[in-house]
Design a protein around this motif. Sequence first.
Motif, PDB file in Angstrom:
ATOM      1  N   SER A  21      33.724 -58.411 -31.751  1.00 36.32           N
ATOM      2  CA  SER A  21      33.016 -57.735 -30.976  1.00 36.32           C
ATOM      3  C   SER A  21      32.474 -56.452 -31.525  1.00 36.32           C
ATOM      4  O   SER A  21      33.308 -56.216 -32.338  1.00 36.32           O
ATOM      5  CB  SER A  21      33.665 -57.953 -29.356  1.00 36.32           C
ATOM      6  OG  SER A  21      34.637 -57.077 -29.600  1.00 36.32           O
ATOM      7  N   PRO A  22      31.690 -55.732 -30.797  1.00 32.89           N
ATOM      8  CA  PRO A  22      31.205 -54.521 -31.378  1.00 32.89           C
ATOM      9  C   PRO A  22      32.365 -53.514 -31.718  1.00 32.89           C
ATOM     10  O   PRO A  22      32.408 -52.585 -32.424  1.00 32.89           O
ATOM     11  CB  PRO A  22      30.354 -54.043 -30.167  1.00 32.89           C
ATOM     12  CG  PRO A  22      29.426 -55.150 -29.535  1.00 32.89           C
ATOM     13  CD  PRO A  22      30.679 -56.287 -29.484  1.00 32.89           C
ATOM     14  N   GLU A  23      33.436 -53.737 -30.918  1.00 32.30           N
ATOM     15  CA  GLU A  23      34.526 -52.614 -31.137  1.00 32.30           C
ATOM     16  C   GLU A  23      35.190 -53.022 -32.234  1.00 32.30           C
ATOM     17  O   GLU A  23      36.190 -52.266 -32.528  1.00 32.30           O
ATOM     18  CB  GLU A  23      35.449 -52.624 -29.562  1.00 32.30           C
ATOM     19  CG  GLU A  23      34.760 -52.292 -28.538  1.00 32.30           C
ATOM     20  CD  GLU A  23      33.906 -53.465 -28.027  1.00 32.30           C
ATOM     21  OE1 GLU A  23      34.413 -54.533 -28.219  1.00 32.30           O
ATOM     22  OE2 GLU A  23      32.783 -53.134 -27.314  1.00 32.30           O
ATOM     23  N   ILE A  38      15.913 -56.065 -39.634  1.00 27.73           N
ATOM     24  CA  ILE A  38      16.544 -56.830 -38.563  1.00 27.73           C
ATOM     25  C   ILE A  38      17.838 -55.998 -38.143  1.00 27.73           C
ATOM     26  O   ILE A  38      18.488 -56.192 -38.994  1.00 27.73           O
ATOM     27  CB  ILE A  38      16.690 -58.039 -38.706  1.00 27.73           C
ATOM     28  CG1 ILE A  38      15.462 -58.737 -39.368  1.00 27.73           C
ATOM     29  CG2 ILE A  38      17.026 -59.034 -37.472  1.00 27.73           C
ATOM     30  CD1 ILE A  38      14.005 -58.958 -38.290  1.00 27.73           C
ATOM     31  N   ASP A  39      17.747 -55.418 -37.115  1.00 30.96           N
ATOM     32  CA  ASP A  39      18.968 -54.526 -36.313  1.00 30.96           C
ATOM     33  C   ASP A  39      19.187 -55.194 -35.008  1.00 30.96           C
ATOM     34  O   ASP A  39      18.912 -54.520 -34.109  1.00 30.96           O
ATOM     35  CB  ASP A  39      18.622 -53.184 -36.498  1.00 30.96           C
ATOM     36  CG  ASP A  39      19.758 -52.233 -36.252  1.00 30.96           C
ATOM     37  OD1 ASP A  39      20.893 -52.778 -36.449  1.00 30.96           O
ATOM     38  OD2 ASP A  39      19.704 -51.386 -35.501  1.00 30.96           O
ATOM     39  N   ARG A  40      20.050 -56.151 -35.099  1.00 25.11           N
ATOM     40  CA  ARG A  40      20.303 -56.821 -33.660  1.00 25.11           C
ATOM     41  C   ARG A  40      21.886 -56.996 -33.523  1.00 25.11           C
ATOM     42  O   ARG A  40      22.700 -56.797 -34.492  1.00 25.11           O
ATOM     43  CB  ARG A  40      19.824 -58.240 -33.660  1.00 25.11           C
ATOM     44  CG  ARG A  40      18.336 -58.601 -33.860  1.00 25.11           C
ATOM     45  CD  ARG A  40      17.885 -59.673 -33.418  1.00 25.11           C
ATOM     46  NE  ARG A  40      16.569 -60.042 -33.550  1.00 25.11           N
ATOM     47  CZ  ARG A  40      15.914 -61.152 -34.483  1.00 25.11           C
ATOM     48  NH1 ARG A  40      16.503 -61.650 -34.787  1.00 25.11           N
ATOM     49  NH2 ARG A  40      14.627 -60.825 -34.243  1.00 25.11           N
ATOM     50  N   HIS A  41      22.349 -56.539 -32.242  1.00 27.92           N
ATOM     51  CA  HIS A  41      23.629 -56.431 -31.892  1.00 27.92           C
ATOM     52  C   HIS A  41      24.026 -57.482 -31.065  1.00 27.92           C
ATOM     53  O   HIS A  41      24.126 -57.290 -29.868  1.00 27.92           O
ATOM     54  CB  HIS A  41      23.782 -54.935 -31.257  1.00 27.92           C
ATOM     55  CG  HIS A  41      23.257 -53.914 -32.115  1.00 27.92           C
ATOM     56  ND1 HIS A  41      22.062 -53.638 -32.098  1.00 27.92           N
ATOM     57  CD2 HIS A  41      23.829 -53.115 -33.110  1.00 27.92           C
ATOM     58  CE1 HIS A  41      21.863 -52.522 -33.057  1.00 27.92           C
ATOM     59  NE2 HIS A  41      22.803 -52.201 -33.622  1.00 27.92           N
ATOM     60  N   PRO A  42      24.654 -58.756 -31.722  1.00 30.53           N
ATOM     61  CA  PRO A  42      25.164 -59.327 -30.876  1.00 30.53           C
ATOM     62  C   PRO A  42      26.430 -59.127 -30.037  1.00 30.53           C
ATOM     63  O   PRO A  42      27.189 -58.193 -30.381  1.00 30.53           O
ATOM     64  CB  PRO A  42      25.683 -60.690 -31.841  1.00 30.53           C
ATOM     65  CG  PRO A  42      25.580 -60.197 -33.280  1.00 30.53           C
ATOM     66  CD  PRO A  42      24.580 -58.794 -33.043  1.00 30.53           C
ATOM     67  N   ALA A  43      26.627 -59.877 -28.914  1.00 26.32           N
ATOM     68  CA  ALA A  43      27.789 -59.500 -27.909  1.00 26.32           C
ATOM     69  C   ALA A  43      29.115 -59.981 -28.715  1.00 26.32           C
ATOM     70  O   ALA A  43      30.188 -59.390 -28.770  1.00 26.32           O
ATOM     71  CB  ALA A  43      27.803 -59.924 -26.758  1.00 26.32           C
ATOM     72  N   VAL A  44      29.029 -61.176 -29.404  1.00 31.58           N
ATOM     73  CA  VAL A  44      30.147 -61.795 -29.978  1.00 31.58           C
ATOM     74  C   VAL A  44      29.632 -62.486 -31.248  1.00 31.58           C
ATOM     75  O   VAL A  44      28.330 -63.070 -31.426  1.00 31.58           O
ATOM     76  CB  VAL A  44      30.651 -62.984 -29.263  1.00 31.58           C
ATOM     77  CG1 VAL A  44      31.782 -63.880 -30.034  1.00 31.58           C
ATOM     78  CG2 VAL A  44      31.102 -62.539 -27.890  1.00 31.58           C
ATOM     79  N   ILE A  45      30.400 -62.302 -32.489  1.00 29.71           N
ATOM     80  CA  ILE A  45      29.897 -63.149 -33.677  1.00 29.71           C
ATOM     81  C   ILE A  45      31.298 -64.054 -33.861  1.00 29.71           C
ATOM     82  O   ILE A  45      32.579 -63.392 -34.039  1.00 29.71           O
ATOM     83  CB  ILE A  45      30.160 -61.969 -34.869  1.00 29.71           C
ATOM     84  CG1 ILE A  45      28.773 -61.180 -34.633  1.00 29.71           C
ATOM     85  CG2 ILE A  45      29.854 -62.875 -36.318  1.00 29.71           C
ATOM     86  CD1 ILE A  45      28.801 -60.137 -35.788  1.00 29.71           C
ATOM     87  N   ALA A  46      31.088 -65.400 -33.783  1.00 30.56           N
ATOM     88  CA  ALA A  46      32.147 -66.259 -33.948  1.00 30.56           C
ATOM     89  C   ALA A  46      31.852 -66.819 -35.284  1.00 30.56           C
ATOM     90  O   ALA A  46      31.249 -67.531 -35.712  1.00 30.56           O
ATOM     91  CB  ALA A  46      31.927 -67.393 -32.862  1.00 30.56           C
TER      92      ALA A  46
END
Length: 140
Positions: A21-23, A38-46
């Motif tokens: 997650s971002p933290e 492309i500068d996207r910020h997913p909530a979760v990277i699985a």
Amino acid sequence: MNAPQDGIDDLRGQFAGTVLSPEDAGYEQARAIFNCMIDRHPAVIAQCSSADDVIAAIAFARDRGLEIAIRSGGHSVAGAGLTEVGVVIDRTRPTIEKTRIGEEIAKRAANWGLQIVGVKRDPGGYRGFVTDVRGAHELP
């Protein structure tokens, strides 16, 4: 829609791979793609290491109404492998036995009324499109 971070500890507890997650340390590196525009910020990277990981990530996203992006090779010029405040199912890690996972995902997706169409196999694994055959909603 539930907050994206609700249940992330539960997801981590049932996940063999890595959930970022971002933290988390490693998040920024994991969300980077070759097209730096492309500068996207997913909530979760699985970062999945099994078919069960992929299924858990899909269930997490569906339960929260979050968009799903699937990253296999990370070479989409348009950045299709990333989503803003959604869930990225990252299949780029070399530890995944991609053929077996692709077959297992297709079987399990059918149980949810989803159908994988337009699949091709290449060195990055299986790639293709998913459609909701029930017509309830459109998936990316």
